[in-house]
Enzyme design. Structure first.
Site, PDB file in Angstrom:
ATOM      1  N   SER A 144     -16.661  97.016  -8.565  1.00 47.54           N
ATOM      2  CA  SER A 144     -15.843  97.409  -9.707  1.00 47.54           C
ATOM      3  C   SER A 144     -15.013  98.626  -9.301  1.00 47.54           C
ATOM      4  CB  SER A 144     -16.740  97.781 -10.883  1.00 47.54           C
ATOM      5  OG  SER A 144     -17.377  99.015 -10.609  1.00 47.54           O
ATOM      6  N   LYS A 145     -14.186  99.060 -10.232  1.00 41.48           N
ATOM      7  CA  LYS A 145     -13.297 100.195  -9.979  1.00 41.48           C
ATOM      8  C   LYS A 145     -14.052 101.422  -9.474  1.00 41.48           C
ATOM      9  CE  LYS A 145      -9.527  99.275 -13.126  1.00 41.48           C
ATOM     10  NZ  LYS A 145      -9.206  99.410 -14.530  1.00 41.48           N
ATOM     11  N   ARG A 146     -15.280 101.508  -9.902  1.00 43.64           N
ATOM     12  CA  ARG A 146     -16.131 102.619  -9.488  1.00 43.64           C
ATOM     13  C   ARG A 146     -16.205 102.725  -7.956  1.00 43.64           C
ATOM     14  NH1 ARG A 146     -21.405 102.594  -9.451  1.00 43.64           N
ATOM     15  NH2 ARG A 146     -21.541 100.394  -9.968  1.00 43.64           N
ATOM     16  N   HIS A 147     -16.106 101.586  -7.279  1.00 44.03           N
ATOM     17  CA  HIS A 147     -16.236 101.567  -5.820  1.00 44.03           C
ATOM     18  C   HIS A 147     -14.901 101.799  -5.113  1.00 44.03           C
ATOM     19  CE1 HIS A 147     -19.603  98.931  -7.235  1.00 44.03           C
ATOM     20  NE2 HIS A 147     -20.257  99.752  -6.445  1.00 44.03           N
ATOM     21  N   GLY A 148     -13.823 101.911  -5.874  1.00 44.61           N
ATOM     22  CA  GLY A 148     -12.493 102.054  -5.253  1.00 44.61           C
ATOM     23  C   GLY A 148     -11.584 100.962  -5.783  1.00 44.61           C
TER      24      GLY A 148
END
Ligand code: GLU
Length: 467
Positions: free
Chosen positions: A239-243
């Site tokens: 998800s966006k959390r990972h980049g």
């Protein structure tokens, strides 16, 4: 066997995610490999969440990756009358029924089931009901088989079996008359004559319900291939959390489409130990049976490695074209400066992304407005000035149209003066580019041209003199 027909069916509720792109890629590859047809279907029946911007973003991502479709885009929202027709068919055949249970009644039953430790399931109140209360809102439910199992042989995961008693009588039409998700997918896949459904494995649980609908409607059941998820480094779903997760974000970060495609095809699929696949090789070698069963972890380092490989081996003219927007966004104009293709050739050996390449190309077009003082301080001031003087003299009196000539000239200076290459090359590199992170000195001089080279050395000379 009939001709292979596959589809990619994104819901336009956001950009094209790398996971979606990989699903699209696997579909596209299978179609190309088997001479089949690849269809793009936009699943926009959720009017609230679907947007035109998202459709555009998905199409943009697909086009950038070169995943061209043979049919479509087909919009589900154009097919509402078709779905209605099939709901009616099931009603007429007694394979679906109207359910008048209110949401309050259903909630109460669900809560009771949970309290009693039972799995909540529609209890079939309206299944065999004979009356049709006039004017009362209703949903249409599918009359699902009660006993036995629904099973399928997934091309990736093998045989998957669901006991039918665990499956509810699925709502296929809401009280407002709109069809529900699983029903639309079946009608579309069936009427589009899809032979193989390749999609994310978050849809595995939808598959038995869909198979039951195919069977009730007398449609042939397609083959299924559920592709495992892509995870972040912490093993949670990517998800966006990972980049960055959007395909277009990777374009903007300076990745080449062929690098991202190559990365994505290897994410879950393998062909021996091979890592590098051109588009044609992927098409030739792709086999859906070689997609792994377990989830894959997204690895940016590997993507960077592949990108560097494709930049290094890329056609300079094409790379120059791709680099231009990155230079424009830095407000760098190439007009009047060195040929961009020549610049690319000096940088492609070492750049991991086009963004990095653009950063490193700037000095060719904008003379340095500052110098790396720390790097300059490593040399004696008088020595640096002497180097500038000798280099200016030598360069002015020789034709310098080839890198080898310039390199030879610098060697000659070293021999004549008893200087080391670093003592000469480094101050000149700083004079020409402002810093030490630059291509070989011969490459810079030839690319900049003699006039610009001498001008920059002269400016650096003034700067060092005044220090
Ligand atoms: N629209 C679904 C999604 O975006 C895909 C459904 C399917 O492939 O069957 O996840």
């Amino acid at each position: 066997m009939s001709e292979l027909r596959v589809r990619f069916a994104p819901s336009p509720t956001g950009y094209l995610h790398v996971g979606g792109a990989r699903t699209a890629l696997f579909n596209w590859l299978l179609a190309k490999n088997k001479g089949g047809t690849f269809i793009l279907r936009i699943e926009d029946t959720d009017v609230e969440r679907s947007t035109k911007e998202s459709v555009d973003a998905i199409l943009e991502g697909m086009k950038w990756l070169g995943l061209d479709w043979d049919e479509g885009p087909v919009y589900q929202s154009d097919s509402f009358p078709l779905y209605k027709e099939y709901v009616q068919k099931l009603l007429d055949a007694g394979k679906a029924y109207k359910c008048y249970c209110t949401s309050e009644e259903l909630d109460a039953k669900r809560n009771l089931a949970m309290q009693e430790g039972r799995k909540p399931k529609y209890d079939g109140t309206c299944r065999d009901r004979g009356d049709h209360p006039d004017g009362q809102p209703y949903v249409v439910r599918f009359r699902a088989p009660q006993g036995g199992v629904t099973a399928f042989d997934d091309l990736i995961k093998g045989v998957i079996t669901f006991p039918n008693e665990e499956l509810d009588d699925l709502i296929i039409q809401r009280t407002d008359g709109t069809p529900t998700y699983n029903f639309c997918v079946v009608i579309d896949d069936a009427t589009m004559r899809i032979t193989t459904v390749i999609r994310g494995d978050d849809h595995v649980n939808n598959t038995p319900r869909q198979i039951q609908l195919y069977e009730a409607l007398g449609f042939p059941v397609p083959q299924f291939a559920h592709v495992p998820m892509i995870l972040g480094s912490d093993k949670a779903r990517l998800s966006k959390r990972h980049g960055a997760t959007s395909v277009i974000a990777y374009r903007d970060m300076g990745f080449l489409p062929e690098a991202l495609l190559n990365y994505l095809v290897r994410l879950g699929w393998s062909n021996g130990d091979d890592e590098i696949f051109s588009r044609d090789e992927m098409i030739q070698k792709f086999d859906i049976h070689n997609v792994g069963r377990s989830a894959s972890v997204f690895n940016t380092e590997k993507l960077l490695w592949l990108n560097a490989h494709y930049i290094k081996n890329g056609d300079p003219e094409r790379l120059a074209g791709l680099l231009l927007p990155h230079l424009s966004s830095r407000e760098v104009t190439t007009l009047g400066g060195p040929d961009l293709m020549a610049v690319v050739k000096t940088l492609q050996e070492r750049a991991q992304t086009l963004v990095e390449m653009a950063d490193r190309a700037v000095f060719y077009y904008n003379a340095p407005d500052s110098y790396d003082d720390a790097a300059l301080a490593k040399f004696d001031k008088e020595q640096v000035l002497a180097v500038f003087e000798v280099v200016t003299e030598k360069l002015s009196s020789a034709p310098i149209d080839a890198v080898v000539v310039v390199d030879a000239l610098f060697k000659e200076i070293c021999t004549e003066k008893g200087w080391k290459m670093g003592q000469v090359g480094q101050p000149v590199r700083i004079a020409l580019s402002g810093g030490t992170q630059a291509p070989g000195i011969g490459e810079i001089v030839v690319t900049l041209g003699i006039k610009e080279t001498l001008k920059r050395i002269s400016s650096a000379r003034e700067y060092v003199t005044a220090k």
